[in-house]
Design an enzyme around this catalytic site. Structure first.
Site, PDB file in Angstrom:
ATOM      1  N   LYS A 150       0.950  -1.143   0.040  1.00 39.95           N
ATOM      2  CA  LYS A 150       0.071  -0.038  -0.018  1.00 39.95           C
ATOM      3  C   LYS A 150       0.886   1.158   0.122  1.00 39.95           C
ATOM      4  CE  LYS A 150      -1.727   1.905   3.518  1.00 39.95           C
ATOM      5  NZ  LYS A 150      -2.474   2.625   4.662  1.00 39.95           N
ATOM      6  N   ASP A 189      -6.351   0.769   0.708  1.00 38.93           N
ATOM      7  CA  ASP A 189      -6.436   1.024   2.232  1.00 38.93           C
ATOM      8  C   ASP A 189      -7.785   0.709   2.671  1.00 38.93           C
ATOM      9  OD1 ASP A 189      -8.322   2.959   1.377  1.00 38.93           O
ATOM     10  OD2 ASP A 189      -7.230   4.852   2.350  1.00 38.93           O
TER      11      ASP A 189
END
Ligand code: SF4
Length: 293
Positions: free
Chosen positions: A164, A182
């Site tokens: 991420k 996320d």
């Protein structure tokens, strides 16, 4: 186009009607209505619907952008690590003093842990984050000549850096397309039935397969903007949602337009977003005060 002050999420052209959905509009222009019961959706229909949602979001959030303040890849990497379990606004309030004290990886690698902890304390989990920041800075110094590498396979070898974080840095500091999964992104794409996966890596792969690479980075921003402002975890504002006609989960949240409007949120640092030091080409314009119509 400018963000409207009297609309749900921003002034935008009327939502395009499609054969697959019934659309009705609130006076504010938000499209409200349930998608018709769906038969099993073909792959082609899914791709079309996903891309239509992306186009709608691109109109609504024409000002979507990374919400962390940064001036170089190192600052974005650090800010992204700090953003875990806190808001981007909180990070933006914290990083000026941090970057003034430790402007380079070499400086941060040599930091006294207790001093650094105190500087980043407001972002939470400050002991673990301090360890990651000192560790990743030392790795940058020792293995990458003091530079942030521009490849995913290198970034994920840094302490505290997962896919991420790596994709945020690649997409926004290096112009390398990437999907940022996320908590908002995962929740929304599952609500939209773009994937049923829980695992972030599988979510990323499923969503990547629906879009051309060139869309990946901006799609991530738009979806996250929508998750922060409209499609919340607990009470999504379905009745004020501009993509309701395209959403198979319409009705999971408040459907009454007036009640839904009250659920809309803006997290701001003075503009439509959370940046305190926007760059000169910042796409946003001054936003109404929090909670204003
Ligand atoms: S769940 Fe509700 S708020 Fe979220 S995208 Fe669907 S219609 Fe919009």
């Amino acid at each position: 186009m400018t963000p409207a002050r009297n609309s749900a999420v921003g002034e935008r052209p009327a939502a395009k009607k499609t054969k697959a959905v019934k659309t009705k509009k609130t006076p504010e222009g938000a499209a409200v209505g349930a998608a018709e019961p769906r038969a099993a959706e073909s792959r082609t229909a899914l791709v079309r619907r996903a891309r239509r949602i992306n186009r709608e979001l691109a109109e609504v959030y024409h000002y979507a952008h990374p919400e962390l303040d940064f001036e170089n890849p190192f600052q974005l990497l650090v800010a992204t690590v700090l953003s875990a379990q806190t808001t981007d606004l909180r990070v933006n309030q914290t990083t000026p003093a941090l970057f003034a004290a430790y402007p380079t990886p070499e400086d941060m690698a040599a930091a006294d842990p207790e001093t650094l902890e105190q500087l980043i304390r407001p972002t939470g989990f400050f002991r673990a984050k301090t360890k990651s920041l000192i560790g990743l800075s030392a790795a940058l110094r020792d293995r990458f000549g003091g530079e942030v590498p521009g490849r995913l396979q290198d970034l994920v070898t840094l302490p505290g850096v997962g896919r991420k974080t790596a994709n945020v840095v690649l997409g926004n500091a290096f112009g390398v397309p990437g999907i940022t999964v996320d908590t908002h992104f995962g929740r929304l794409v599952r609500r939209w039935k773009w994937t049923d996966a829980q695992d972030a890596e599988k979510v990323e792969a499923d969503v990547c397969a629906l879009f051309p690479k060139s869309e990946w980075t901006m799609l991530s921003h738009r979806v996250i903007f929508h998750g922060r402002r409209v499609c919340h975890a607990r009470r999504p504002a379905c009745g004020a949602c501009p993509i309701a006609p395209l959403c198979p989960s319409f009705g999971e949240g408040e459907t009454d337009p007036e009640k839904a409007k009250k659920l809309l949120k803006y997290e701001m640092g003075g503009r439509p977003g959370q940046r305190l030091k926007p760059p000169p080409d910042y796409p946003g314009e001054p936003a109404p005060p929090l909670g204003a119509e």
